[in-house]
Motif scaffolding. Structure first.
Motif, PDB file in Angstrom:
ATOM      1  N   LEU A 155       0.825  -1.213   0.000  1.00 51.62           N
ATOM      2  CA  LEU A 155       0.000   0.000   0.000  1.00 51.62           C
ATOM      3  C   LEU A 155       0.853   1.255   0.000  1.00 51.62           C
ATOM      4  N   ILE A 156       1.902   1.280   0.808  1.00 48.51           N
ATOM      5  CA  ILE A 156       2.756   2.464   0.873  1.00 48.51           C
ATOM      6  C   ILE A 156       3.471   2.686  -0.456  1.00 48.51           C
ATOM      7  N   GLN A 157       3.925   1.616  -1.086  1.00 50.37           N
ATOM      8  CA  GLN A 157       4.565   1.745  -2.401  1.00 50.37           C
ATOM      9  C   GLN A 157       3.586   2.299  -3.428  1.00 50.37           C
ATOM     10  N   VAL A 158       2.360   1.806  -3.375  1.00 48.57           N
ATOM     11  CA  VAL A 158       1.351   2.260  -4.332  1.00 48.57           C
ATOM     12  C   VAL A 158       1.003   3.725  -4.097  1.00 48.57           C
ATOM     13  N   VAL A 159       0.836   4.116  -2.839  1.00 48.75           N
ATOM     14  CA  VAL A 159       0.525   5.517  -2.526  1.00 48.75           C
ATOM     15  C   VAL A 159       1.621   6.436  -3.054  1.00 48.75           C
ATOM     16  N   ALA A 160       2.871   6.039  -2.858  1.00 49.12           N
ATOM     17  CA  ALA A 160       3.992   6.865  -3.303  1.00 49.12           C
ATOM     18  C   ALA A 160       4.095   6.935  -4.822  1.00 49.12           C
ATOM     19  N   THR A 161       3.587   5.907  -5.509  1.00 51.69           N
ATOM     20  CA  THR A 161       3.736   5.828  -6.967  1.00 51.69           C
ATOM     21  C   THR A 161       2.481   6.256  -7.712  1.00 51.69           C
ATOM     22  N   ALA A 162       1.368   6.411  -7.025  1.00 50.35           N
ATOM     23  CA  ALA A 162       0.106   6.748  -7.685  1.00 50.35           C
ATOM     24  C   ALA A 162       0.119   8.132  -8.321  1.00 50.35           C
ATOM     25  N   THR A 163       1.185   8.890  -8.089  1.00 45.18           N
ATOM     26  CA  THR A 163       1.334  10.189  -8.757  1.00 45.18           C
ATOM     27  C   THR A 163       1.382  10.036 -10.273  1.00 45.18           C
ATOM     28  N   ILE A 164       1.700   8.824 -10.759  1.00 38.69           N
ATOM     29  CA  ILE A 164       1.805   8.616 -12.206  1.00 38.69           C
ATOM     30  C   ILE A 164       0.455   8.758 -12.907  1.00 38.69           C
ATOM     31  N   ALA A 165      -0.643   8.753 -12.141  1.00 40.14           N
ATOM     32  CA  ALA A 165      -1.954   8.967 -12.763  1.00 40.14           C
ATOM     33  C   ALA A 165      -1.992  10.309 -13.474  1.00 40.14           C
ATOM     34  N   ALA A 166      -1.314  11.290 -12.897  1.00 39.39           N
ATOM     35  CA  ALA A 166      -1.282  12.622 -13.513  1.00 39.39           C
ATOM     36  C   ALA A 166      -0.451  12.633 -14.789  1.00 39.39           C
ATOM     37  N   TYR A 167       0.429  11.648 -14.931  1.00 38.56           N
ATOM     38  CA  TYR A 167       1.290  11.570 -16.118  1.00 38.56           C
ATOM     39  C   TYR A 167       0.468  11.331 -17.373  1.00 38.56           C
ATOM     40  N   VAL A 168      -0.677  10.647 -17.214  1.00 38.14           N
ATOM     41  CA  VAL A 168      -1.553  10.403 -18.361  1.00 38.14           C
ATOM     42  C   VAL A 168      -2.857  11.198 -18.205  1.00 38.14           C
ATOM     43  N   SER A 169      -2.729  12.390 -17.619  1.00 40.52           N
ATOM     44  CA  SER A 169      -3.802  13.396 -17.578  1.00 40.52           C
ATOM     45  C   SER A 169      -4.945  13.086 -16.630  1.00 40.52           C
ATOM     46  N   PHE A 170      -4.708  12.235 -15.607  1.00 39.65           N
ATOM     47  CA  PHE A 170      -5.747  12.009 -14.609  1.00 39.65           C
ATOM     48  C   PHE A 170      -5.405  12.768 -13.338  1.00 39.65           C
ATOM     49  N   GLY A 171      -6.118  12.476 -12.254  1.00 40.00           N
ATOM     50  CA  GLY A 171      -5.997  13.292 -11.058  1.00 40.00           C
ATOM     51  C   GLY A 171      -5.049  12.726 -10.019  1.00 40.00           C
ATOM     52  N   GLY A 172      -5.420  12.935  -8.755  1.00 42.61           N
ATOM     53  CA  GLY A 172      -4.559  12.537  -7.654  1.00 42.61           C
ATOM     54  C   GLY A 172      -3.602  13.648  -7.269  1.00 42.61           C
ATOM     55  N   LEU A 173      -2.841  13.418  -6.232  1.00 46.39           N
ATOM     56  CA  LEU A 173      -1.898  14.429  -5.752  1.00 46.39           C
ATOM     57  C   LEU A 173      -0.757  14.659  -6.726  1.00 46.39           C
TER      58      LEU A 173
END
Length: 220
Positions: A155-173
């Motif tokens: 979970l911690i790895q995913v939280v830290a890496t979920a920023t990549i959603a913005a790389y393909v024009s989606f949201g998140g931090l």
């Protein structure tokens, strides 16, 4: 430097920065949604696989090498590859996040299962327990602390890496990080990074506390 941190503090505490569809509250909710869903999918894949490998002793080579695979996985490259194959959607993001989380879950589940004393399993079989009863009534309960550690790490790895959603024009931090880089807005970049780190630390502390509470009697 002082001015930078002052502006960062103002950015994080501004009421207007927390409101609206581009506000911190909304971006935080998106980030948690991506992270939790990806971790749940990874758990549905990795937990049964780790239990099977640990229980049967077959496929140990796979479990051991998955850890190295997870560390070497080019997450952004995987997102781009799935994006090119499947088009603009959240699918590439979830594929990358799940692929990142599965190794930690499989390896820790396998480690937890192999750490169970063979004499305990033999005693359970000697009492007439069948294979599935030994698995779910003996091995799984004893392996749970290490399994939960794997879930926590994933979970911690995913939280830290979920920023990549913005790389393909989606949201998140990650939206603040990528938008800030595009706009050369260092305060926004730092704000996004601080928020992601804060979420990861809070979740880690919460899960660590939950793990200690659930298994407090085993260490007493």
């Amino acid at each position: 430097m002082y001015e930078l941190f002052k502006n960062l503090g103002d950015w994080l505490t501004s009421g207007t920065q927390w409101a609206g569809s581009d506000g911190i509250a909304h971006r935080l909710a998106e980030h948690l949604q991506y992270s939790l869903l990806a971790t749940l999918i990874a758990t549905a894949i990795g937990l049964p696989l780790g239990l099977l490998i640990g229980h049967t002793g077959k496929g140990a080579f796979l479990a051991i090498n998955l850890a190295s695979f997870g560390r070497a996985l080019p997450t952004v490259g995987l997102v781009v590859l799935v994006f090119l194959a499947g088009g603009l959607s959240m699918l590439p993001v979830y594929v990358a996040l799940v692929a990142l989380a599965v190794p930690a879950i499989v390896t820790n589940t396998y480690a937890g299962m192999t750490a169970v004393d063979p004499d305990v399993k033999d005693a359970a079989r000697g009492q007439g327990m069948r294979a599935h009863q030994v698995l779910f009534q003996v091995e799984l309960p004893l392996a749970l602390p290490l399994i939960m550690t794997g879930l926590r790490l994933a979970l911690i790895q995913v939280v830290a890496t979920a920023t990549i959603a913005a790389y393909v024009s989606f949201g998140g931090l990650g939206r603040y990080v990528f938008d800030g880089l595009a706009q050369r807005d260092l305060v926004q970049v730092l704000g996004g990074a601080v928020l992601v780190a804060a979420v990861a630390v809070v979740l880690d502390l919460a899960l660590s506390g939950l793990q200690r509470f659930l298994f407090r009697h085993r260490t007493a």
